[in-house]
Write a protein that holds these residues in place. Structure first.
Motif, PDB file in Angstrom:
ATOM      1  N   LEU A 118       0.813  -1.212   0.000  1.00 45.98           N
ATOM      2  CA  LEU A 118       0.000   0.000   0.000  1.00 45.98           C
ATOM      3  C   LEU A 118       0.852   1.270   0.000  1.00 45.98           C
ATOM      4  O   LEU A 118       0.320   2.379   0.096  1.00 45.98           O
ATOM      5  CB  LEU A 118      -0.938  -0.004   1.204  1.00 45.98           C
ATOM      6  N   ASN A 119       2.185   1.085  -0.087  1.00 48.37           N
ATOM      7  CA  ASN A 119       3.120   2.217  -0.125  1.00 48.37           C
ATOM      8  C   ASN A 119       3.006   3.127   1.091  1.00 48.37           C
ATOM      9  O   ASN A 119       3.051   4.358   0.984  1.00 48.37           O
ATOM     10  CB  ASN A 119       2.916   3.037  -1.413  1.00 48.37           C
ATOM     11  N   ILE A 120       2.845   2.504   2.276  1.00 48.83           N
ATOM     12  CA  ILE A 120       2.768   3.283   3.514  1.00 48.83           C
ATOM     13  C   ILE A 120       3.777   2.789   4.546  1.00 48.83           C
ATOM     14  O   ILE A 120       3.625   3.062   5.744  1.00 48.83           O
ATOM     15  CB  ILE A 120       1.343   3.278   4.118  1.00 48.83           C
ATOM     16  N   LEU A 138      -5.681   4.705   4.008  1.00 51.44           N
ATOM     17  CA  LEU A 138      -4.796   3.629   3.594  1.00 51.44           C
ATOM     18  C   LEU A 138      -4.479   2.709   4.766  1.00 51.44           C
ATOM     19  O   LEU A 138      -4.418   1.477   4.609  1.00 51.44           O
ATOM     20  CB  LEU A 138      -3.515   4.209   3.000  1.00 51.44           C
ATOM     21  N   VAL A 139      -4.295   3.279   5.939  1.00 52.84           N
ATOM     22  CA  VAL A 139      -4.043   2.461   7.127  1.00 52.84           C
ATOM     23  C   VAL A 139      -5.266   1.607   7.454  1.00 52.84           C
ATOM     24  O   VAL A 139      -5.142   0.429   7.818  1.00 52.84           O
ATOM     25  CB  VAL A 139      -3.660   3.349   8.328  1.00 52.84           C
ATOM     26  N   LEU A 161      -8.574   9.835  -1.053  1.00 50.65           N
ATOM     27  CA  LEU A 161      -7.312   9.657  -1.767  1.00 50.65           C
ATOM     28  C   LEU A 161      -7.288  10.471  -3.058  1.00 50.65           C
ATOM     29  O   LEU A 161      -8.324  10.686  -3.686  1.00 50.65           O
ATOM     30  CB  LEU A 161      -7.103   8.179  -2.108  1.00 50.65           C
ATOM     31  N   ASP A 162      -6.079  10.880  -3.472  1.00 43.86           N
ATOM     32  CA  ASP A 162      -5.969  11.525  -4.770  1.00 43.86           C
ATOM     33  C   ASP A 162      -6.109  10.470  -5.867  1.00 43.86           C
ATOM     34  O   ASP A 162      -6.123   9.266  -5.595  1.00 43.86           O
ATOM     35  CB  ASP A 162      -4.660  12.303  -4.898  1.00 43.86           C
ATOM     36  N   LEU A 163      -6.231  10.923  -7.101  1.00 43.10           N
ATOM     37  CA  LEU A 163      -6.549  10.008  -8.199  1.00 43.10           C
ATOM     38  C   LEU A 163      -5.490   8.918  -8.355  1.00 43.10           C
ATOM     39  O   LEU A 163      -5.817   7.747  -8.582  1.00 43.10           O
ATOM     40  CB  LEU A 163      -6.693  10.797  -9.506  1.00 43.10           C
ATOM     41  N   HIS A 164      -4.225   9.282  -8.233  1.00 38.26           N
ATOM     42  CA  HIS A 164      -3.152   8.299  -8.386  1.00 38.26           C
ATOM     43  C   HIS A 164      -3.289   7.193  -7.348  1.00 38.26           C
ATOM     44  O   HIS A 164      -3.185   6.005  -7.670  1.00 38.26           O
ATOM     45  CB  HIS A 164      -1.795   8.989  -8.251  1.00 38.26           C
ATOM     46  N   ARG A 165      -3.539   7.578  -6.103  1.00 34.73           N
ATOM     47  CA  ARG A 165      -3.680   6.599  -5.026  1.00 34.73           C
ATOM     48  C   ARG A 165      -4.943   5.752  -5.207  1.00 34.73           C
ATOM     49  O   ARG A 165      -4.962   4.559  -4.902  1.00 34.73           O
ATOM     50  CB  ARG A 165      -3.716   7.309  -3.678  1.00 34.73           C
ATOM     51  N   GLN A 166      -6.027   6.363  -5.677  1.00 35.10           N
ATOM     52  CA  GLN A 166      -7.249   5.599  -5.929  1.00 35.10           C
ATOM     53  C   GLN A 166      -6.972   4.457  -6.900  1.00 35.10           C
ATOM     54  O   GLN A 166      -7.382   3.312  -6.668  1.00 35.10           O
ATOM     55  CB  GLN A 166      -8.333   6.513  -6.503  1.00 35.10           C
TER      56      GLN A 166
END
Length: 250
Positions: A118-120, A138-139, A161-166
């Motif tokens: 999830l890149n976190i 995300l968490v 979330l922003d579009l990229h993260r969605q």
């Protein structure tokens, strides 16, 4: 592989009927199912009813489950996490729900993989109270997945979330559902995301199931006009992906 079937599911708050007669075919594991409809259509109530958080008539039947109702996980819009905990602590606690409190190296390795996926991973030792709304979302996804659900009910999981993260999250969820054989239901407003990432779609309006089936068959100009009261068409872009075009003159 697990599957979920809804049979005449209903729910009321006091004397107000919120859901009525929701009946579906088998919602198969390994697939993403979009749950769409106008605001206040009953989508969140549907998820709470499936998860057993509220009572009502009808039933939700699991087949092929090893854990029964313990295999159903509901991720609400408002996560309400304990701000004192670190991200890592919150995911460890989520992973132990119904599984005892001993944490092995394999459990920690799985949490590490979730954070990376999830890149976190960079947020692991920050307190939840320090995070932005999108980071908390995300968490919350990581917390839900750490419980290793067979059926996952996600209520607007990408709204902050922003579009990229969605796009990252939906692509990840599609791959993970297929890998785990998990049935994932996602309440979502963006119909383009439903078209591109979800195998099936349920349309809810005024507490009733209006339509269900393959997403490409359900998200149509007629459905948009009758359910959302907009004039639109479905076109295929140069990359071969379907998308909704709204008539600006409507």
């Amino acid at each position: 592989m697990v599957s979920l079937t809804l049979d005449n599911l209903g729910a009321s708050y006091g004397r107000t009927r919120i859901l009525d007669g929701i009946t579906t075919g088998r919602l198969e594991g390994g697939c993403l199912t979009a749950v769409v409809g106008p605001n206040a259509a009953g989508k969140s109530t549907l998820f709470k009813r499936i998860a057993g958080l509220i009572k009502g008539d009808g039933k939700a039947t699991l087949e092929g489950s090893k854990r029964g109702r313990d295999g159903i996980c509901y991720m609400p819009q408002d996560t309400g996490a304990n701000a004192v905990l670190t991200v890592y602590e919150s995911i460890v606690l989520a992973s132990r729900q119904g599984a005892g409190w001993r944490v092995g190296e394999g459990d920690l390795a799985e949490i590490d993989r979730l954070l990376e996926s999830l890149n976190i991973a960079n947020l692991a030792f920050r307190n939840l109270g320090e995070l932005s709304g999108g980071q908390r979302q995300l968490v919350a996804i990581a917390q839900a997945l750490a419980r290793n659900p067979e059926v996952l009910l996600m209520d607007e999981p990408t709204s902050a979330l922003d579009l990229h993260r969605q796009i990252e999250v939906l692509d990840f969820m599609r791959r993970l559902a297929a890998k785990r054989g998990m049935a994932v239901l996602i309440a979502i407003h963006d119909l383009n995301h439903a078209l591109r990432y979800c195998d099936q779609t349920l349309v809810i309006a005024h507490g009733k199931l209006i339509a269900s089936g393959r997403t490409a068959d359900i998200v149509t100009a007629r459905m948009l006009r009758e359910t959302y009261r907009i004039d639109a068409r479905i076109e295929t872009c140069s990359q071969g992906l379907p998308h909704v075009i709204v008539d600006a003159a409507a």
